[in-house]
Design an enzyme around this catalytic site. Structure first.
Site, PDB file in Angstrom:
ATOM      1  N   ASP A 294      -5.995  98.999  21.402  1.00 45.13           N
ATOM      2  CA  ASP A 294      -5.067  98.727  22.935  1.00 45.13           C
ATOM      3  C   ASP A 294      -4.912 100.099  23.492  1.00 45.13           C
ATOM      4  O   ASP A 294      -3.384 100.863  23.125  1.00 45.13           O
ATOM      5  CB  ASP A 294      -3.484  97.952  22.305  1.00 45.13           C
ATOM      6  CG  ASP A 294      -3.216  97.738  23.614  1.00 45.13           C
ATOM      7  OD1 ASP A 294      -3.720  98.050  24.601  1.00 45.13           O
ATOM      8  OD2 ASP A 294      -2.501  96.507  23.115  1.00 45.13           O
TER       9      ASP A 294
ATOM     10  N   GLU B  18       2.078  93.563  21.474  1.00 47.05           N
ATOM     11  CA  GLU B  18       0.500  93.536  22.373  1.00 47.05           C
ATOM     12  C   GLU B  18      -0.405  92.984  21.346  1.00 47.05           C
ATOM     13  O   GLU B  18      -1.430  92.566  21.579  1.00 47.05           O
ATOM     14  CB  GLU B  18       0.345  94.294  23.074  1.00 47.05           C
ATOM     15  CG  GLU B  18       1.774  94.555  24.310  1.00 47.05           C
ATOM     16  CD  GLU B  18       1.871  95.484  25.526  1.00 47.05           C
ATOM     17  OE1 GLU B  18       1.027  96.409  25.131  1.00 47.05           O
ATOM     18  OE2 GLU B  18       2.604  95.746  25.692  1.00 47.05           O
TER      19      GLU B  18
ATOM     20  N   LYS C 150       7.603 101.143  32.711  1.00 43.94           N
ATOM     21  CA  LYS C 150       7.984 101.065  31.565  1.00 43.94           C
ATOM     22  C   LYS C 150       7.721 101.518  30.690  1.00 43.94           C
ATOM     23  O   LYS C 150       8.433 101.700  29.003  1.00 43.94           O
ATOM     24  CB  LYS C 150       6.545 100.104  31.316  1.00 43.94           C
ATOM     25  CG  LYS C 150       6.473  99.301  29.697  1.00 43.94           C
ATOM     26  CD  LYS C 150       4.812  98.800  29.457  1.00 43.94           C
ATOM     27  CE  LYS C 150       5.229  98.065  28.030  1.00 43.94           C
ATOM     28  NZ  LYS C 150       3.416  97.291  27.935  1.00 43.94           N
TER      29      LYS C 150
ATOM     30  N   ASP D 155       2.654  89.324  29.863  1.00 40.58           N
ATOM     31  CA  ASP D 155       1.980  90.507  29.615  1.00 40.58           C
ATOM     32  C   ASP D 155       3.008  91.057  30.630  1.00 40.58           C
ATOM     33  O   ASP D 155       2.768  91.497  31.778  1.00 40.58           O
ATOM     34  CB  ASP D 155       0.909  90.457  29.722  1.00 40.58           C
ATOM     35  CG  ASP D 155       0.217  92.483  29.026  1.00 40.58           C
ATOM     36  OD1 ASP D 155       1.440  93.145  29.369  1.00 40.58           O
ATOM     37  OD2 ASP D 155      -1.190  92.392  29.577  1.00 40.58           O
TER      38      ASP D 155
END
Lengths: 201, 623
Positions: B206, B184, B83, B21
Site C-alpha cells: 500500500d 488500511e 496526514k 478512507d
C-alpha cells in the site's frame, strides 16, 4: 470441561464466553492458558487444533462483535480477547509452554535456581566473542548458528521428554527441567542476536 | 407496555455507519449496501474529496475540490497532506519536507505541529476534523440526507499510538463516533477477499500519498489474520513529487534568486507541476515539467523521461521493498510463500512500482479493484461487521510496533512485541524507592530500538495516590492494554491495599483530554459561525438572482401592478441591494424575505401572461 454457562446452562469450552448463547464471562484472574483453550495441561499441543480453537474462540470474544453493546460489554470483550491472545502466545511457543507447565507443577522459577553451571557460562562467553567479532554472513557466525540451533533442538527435546507424561507436582525432575529451560534462554538470545544482525535495516 | 416499546424499537431507522478512507491526498466514504461495499456517489461520481482545506482571510474554511481550486492563487492559505503531521512534533519532521511546504507550520508550547494560516493556528487534528466533516456531509448527501454519526476510519497500519490517537481525536472534533480504527492494508484485503473468496497468504503493498504499508495476511474460512506488518509513515507519492520538485529547483539554480524557492507561490506551483508530470509519466514515456510564474521571474520547462523518473523513484521503491523483507521475516515466510499480492494506493499506478513489486514477490499483483477505492470499500465491509449482522468475517490484526518502558538506565524494556495480536494486555508491577513515596513516574515507548532515546516516546505517566508505606512495600500493578484500534490505555491498582491509584498522562506527541475538550467547544462555536456564514452567502446569491429577474421585468411591473404593490417592490429592491454587501445574517435574511413577498404580485402577473400566451392559439384538448 465441566463448567456450564451461568446464563443458558450449556457446557463451556472456554471460560471466556459461552459458545451456545454468546454471553461473555468474567474469568477469575489469573487463568491457566490451557484452561482458556479448553485443553488439559500437557507438553504436546496440536498446532492445527490450537489455531482452529483460536479462530473459534476469537469469534466469541472479538470486540468487533460487541461494538454496539455499550462500554461495559465492550470492555469485557477487550479483556477476554486479550486473555485469549496472551494464552495463545504461551501455548504456541514451546519454551513458554514448558515454563507454564513447570510453574503449574510448582517447579522452581527462573530466578529460584540461581546461576548456571560454570562450564555453561564459559560456553556462553565464547559465543558472545564470536557475536561481537564476526561479520554477518561470515563462516564463524554460520558455524555458531548451526551449533546453537542444534543445541536448542536438543534442549527442546530434553524438556519435551521430561514433561511427557507430566511429572508429579513438586517432583525431583523439575529442577533439571528448569536448568534446561534456562540454558535455552541463553541459546535463544544468542540466536536472536544473529538474526537481528542479519536483518535488513 | 412491553409491546409498545418493541414497536418503537422496530420503527427506529437503521443506524448508518460509513467507512471512511482518510487519505493524505484524497478521502472517500463508502457504505455497505445490498450485501456488498459500495463507494458513495454524488451526482454519479465517487464522492472523492481532496484532503485539502482552504482558510480565507476572514477565517472561513472550505474543504475538498473548492479548496484545491484555491491552491494556485492562494497557496499560503491552502493546506494539503496534513496526514503527514498527525500525531507528530515539529522537531521530528524532515527539514526538506518543511522546506517544500507552501503553507506555514510552527509548534505549540509542547512542540506539536500546528499550521498557521490567516493569523489562526490549527492542529493537524482540527484540519483533519474539517476534512472528516466534509466527508460526512458529502456522504449524507449521497445517502439522500441520512445523518452520519458513526464511522469506521482507516489509518496506515504502521501508524503508532500517537498517530492513531490523533485520528480518533480528529473524528471526535468532527462530531463522529469512531466505531473502529482499521488498518488500511487490512481493509484492502477485506475488500479483495470478499470479492474473490481467496484462501491463502496475501501480501498487501500500500503506497499512498504520504505513507507506505505492507501487511502479510493469511485468509482462511472468513478469518483475515494479519501475520505481520511493516512500513514507513513518511514514504509516499508526495516523495515522488518532491524528487521532481528538486529537479525543477536544480534547473532554476543560478538563474533566479534563492529566495524564490521560499515563496508559497513557487512551492505550490512546483508541487502541482510535479504531481501532473508524475501522473502523466504513468501513461506516457515522457512528460513536461513546467512552471511559469512571471511575477517571480520563473519560467522553466523541462522534459522528464520515464527512465529518468524511474531513476528518481528507485531509492524510494527500494525503501519500500526493505519493509516487505522485514514483514516477511516476521511472518517467517519467503516471498515465494505468498499466494497473492494486492496493490493499494494511487502511487502503485507508477509502472516502475508495479514492476518492482512483481519482481520481488515473483508474481503479478492484483489490480482489479481501483487502488484509490479499495481501502474505503474494506472500511465499509468492516462497518457492516461492527453492525453485528454476522460473525462470518473476522479480522485479527496486530500492533505494528513494540511497546516498552524506559528503565532506570535509559534502556527500552519491551512489554509487548511488535506483531502481537490485538487486543492484548500486559501487567507490570511497580514499587517505590523511598519511604512514603506517593507517586511513581514512568515513560512509555514504542519502537524496536534498544535505547529509550531511540524509540518514540508515547507519553509520561504519573501514578499518584499511593498510600504512605516504607520503600519497596507498595505493589502497584499497572495494566497496559492495546485495544482493537491499536491504541494504548493504562490503568493501575495498588495491590496490597486494593486502592486504585490514579494516573495522569502527558502524551508526548498528542493532545490531552482537556485540549480535545476545549477544541470541541471551540469547534461547535465555529460550526455555528460557519453555518451562518454559508447561509449568508447562499442568501446573497439568491437575492442576486431575484434582483436580476425583478429588474428585467420592471417595465411589465410599471404597466400592470397597482401603485401600492409597485411601491413595495421598489422599496424591497432598494433594501435588497443594500443587503448584498451586508455581513449581518438577520438583515440579509429579512431583505431576502421582503423581496420574495414584494415580487409575488409581479410573479402572478408574469405567470398569467405566460399562461395566456401558451393557451392562445392552442386547441382546448392540448392544454
Amino acid at each position: 470441561m465441566d463448567a456450564v454457562c451461568p446464563s443458558c446452562g450449556a457446557g463451556l469450552e472456554t471460560p471466556l464466553a459461552c459458545g451456545a448463547c454468546g454471553v461473555l464471562m468474567l474469568p477469575e484472574d489469573p487463568v491457566c492458558p490451557f484452561a482458556i483453550f479448553g485443553l488439559a495441561p500437557g507438553f504436546e499441543v496440536d498446532r492445527g487444533d490450537l489455531k482452529s480453537r483460536l479462530r473459534r474462540f476469537t469469534r466469541l470474544v472479538h470486540p468487533d462483535f460487541f461494538a454496539l453493546e455499550g462500554e461495559e460489554t465492550l470492555a469485557k470483550a477487550e479483556h477476554n480477547n486479550a486473555l485469549l491472545n496472551e494464552a495463545y502466545g504461551v501455548l504456541s511457543d514451546e519454551a513458554r509452554r514448558a515454563n507454564q507447565l513447570l510453574e503449574g507443577l510448582g517447579g522452581p522459577s527462573e530466578k529460584d535456581l540461581g546461576s548456571m553451571p560454570q562450564a555453561f557460562l564459559m560456553e556462553v562467553m565464547e559465543w558472545n566473542e564470536v557475536l561481537e567479532d564476526a561479520a554477518p554472513g561470515s563462516p564463524e557466525l554460520l558455524e555458531l548458528e548451526r551449533e546453537l540451533t542444534e543445541q536448542r533442538d536438543r534442549l527442546a527435546a530434553e524438556v519435551g521428554a521430561a514433561l511427557t507424561p507430566l511429572p508429579q507436582p513438586g517432583g525431583e525432575s523439575l529442577a533439571g527441567i528448569r536448568q534446561s529451560l534456562n540454558a535455552r534462554r541463553y541459546v535463544d538470545r544468542a540466536l536472536g542476536r544473529i538474526s537481528a544482525g542479519s536483518a535488513p535495516s | 407496555m412491553g409491546y409498545i416499546e418493541l414497536e418503537v424499537l422496530e420503527d427506529q431507522p437503521k443506524r448508518v455507519v460509513i467507512g471512511i478512507d482518510l487519505g493524505t491526498t484524497n478521502s472517500l466514504p463508502a457504505i455497505w449496501k445490498d450485501g456488498r461495499p459500495e463507494v458513495l456517489e454524488v451526482e454519479g461520481e465517487p464522492a472523492l474529496i481532496p484532503s485539502v482545506v482552504h482558510v480565507s482571510g476572514e477565517g472561513t474554511a472550505v474543504v475538498g475540490r473548492a479548496a484545491r481550486a484555491r491552491s494556485m492563487d492562494d497557496p499560503a492559505h491552502t493546506i494539503h497532506s496534513i496526514k503527514r503531521f498527525m500525531g507528530r512534533s515539529l522537531d521530528e519532521l524532515d527539514e526538506a519536507v518543511l522546506g517544500r511546504l507552501p503553507y506555514q507550520v510552527s509548534q505549540t508550547e509542547r512542540g506539536l505541529v500546528q499550521v498557521e494560516v490567516a493569523g489562526k493556528r490549527f492542529t493537524p487534528q482540527e484540519i483533519s476534523a474539517l476534512i472528516l466533516r466534509e466527508v460526512a456531509a458529502q456522504a449524507s448527501v449521497a445517502m439522500g440526507g441520512a445523518e452520519v454519526l458513526s464511522a469506521v476510519i482507516t489509518v496506515p497500519a504502521y501508524f503508532d499510538d500517537a498517530q492513531r490517537q490523533a485520528t480518533r481525536d480528529a473524528a471526535r472534533l468532527a462530531g463522529l463516533e469512531v466505531l473502529r480504527i482499521v488498518n488500511e492494508p487490512t481493509a484492502a484485503s477485506l475488500a479483495y477477499g470478499l470479492d474473490q473468496k481467496e484462501e491463502g497468504t496475501v501480501a498487501v503493498y500500500d503506497l499512498g500519498g504520504g505513507t507506505f504499508d505492507v501487511s502479510i495476511l493469511s485468509i482462511e474460512d472468513g478469518v483475515f489474520q494479519v501475520l505481520s506488518t511493516n512500513g514507513d509513515t513518511s514514504l509516499g507519492g508526495d516523495d515522488l513529487d518532491a524528487a521532481l520538485v528538486d529537479l525543477l529547483r536544480g534547473e532554476l539554480e543560478g538563474t533566479v534568486d534563492g529566495s524564490v524557492f521560499e515563496e508559497p507561490a513557487f512551492r505550490q506551483a512546483a508541487r502541482l507541476a510535479a504531481e501532473k508530470a508524475k501522473i502523466a509519466l504513468s501513461r506516457d514515456p515522457a512528460a513536461d515539467l513546467a512552471i511559469s510564474l512571471p511575477e517571480l521571474g520563473v519560467n522553466v520547462r523541462r522534459t522528464v523521461t520515464r527512465e529518468e523518473f524511474d531513476g528518481l523513484a528507485a531509492p524510494l521503491i527500494e525503501r519500500s521493498l526493505r519493509c516487505c523483507e522485514r514483514a516477511l521475516k516476521d511472518a517467517e515466510l519467503e516471498p515465494g510463500d505468498v499466494d497473492e499480492v494486492v496493490l493499494v494506493g494511487g502511487s502503485t499506478r507508477v509502472p516502475r512500482v508495479r514492476a518492482e513489486v512483481e519482481r520481488f514477490f515473483g508474481r503479478a499483483p492484483h489490480t482489479e479493484l481501483d487502488p484509490d477505492q479499495v481501502v474505503a470499500l474494506g472500511a465499509a465491509a468492516q462497518a457492516e461487521v461492527l453492525m453485528g449482522s454476522s460473525r462470518d468475517i473476522l479480522l485479527m490484526d496486530v500492533t505494528p510496533l513494540s511497546l516498552g518502558l524506559e528503565t532506570m538506565g535509559g534502556a527500552a524494556e519491551k512489554l509487548i512485541q511488535r506483531n502481537s495480536r490485538i487486543p492484548c494486555s500486559v501487567k507490570e508491577g511497580f514499587t517505590t524507592y523511598a519511604d512514603n513515596q506517593s507517586a511513581i513516574d514512568f515513560h512509555v515507548l514504542q519502537g524496536e530500538r534498544e535505547l529509550a532515546a531511540d524509540c518514540r516516546s508515547l507519553g509520561r505517566f504519573k501514578l499518584t495516590g499511593i498510600p504512605p508505606m516504607p520503600a519497596g512495600l507498595p505493589r502497584v500493578g499497572v495494566k497496559f492494554h492495546l485495544d482493537a484500534d491499536g491504541i494504548l490505555t493504562v490503568s493501575a491498582k495498588e495491590e496490597s491495599t486494593g486502592a486504585s491509584a490514579s494516573i495522569e498522562v502527558k502524551p508526548s506527541h498528542g493532545l490531552t483530554e482537556d485540549e480535545v475538550s476545549a477544541m470541541l467547544e471551540a469547534s461547535l462555536e465555529n460550526a455555528q459561525k460557519d453555518f451562518e456564514e454559508r447561509r449568508r452567502v447562499d442568501l446573497i446569491a439568491e437575492i442576486g438572482i431575484m434582483l436580476r429577474h425583478a429588474t428585467a421585468n420592471l417595465a411589465v411591473a410599471e404597466e400592470r401592478l397597482d401603485r401600492e404593490s409597485m411601491e413595495d417592490l421598489r422599496e424591497a429592491i432598494a433594501s435588497a441591494k443594500e443587503a448584498q454587501s451586508s455581513n449581518e445574517l438577520d438583515l440579509v435574511q429579512t431583505a431576502r424575505d421582503t423581496l420574495d413577498r414584494a415580487t409575488m404580485p409581479l410573479a402572478t402577473v408574469l405567470m398569467d401572461s405566460v399562461v395566456k400566451e401558451a393557451v392562445s392559439g392552442k386547441k382546448l384538448g392540448d392544454v
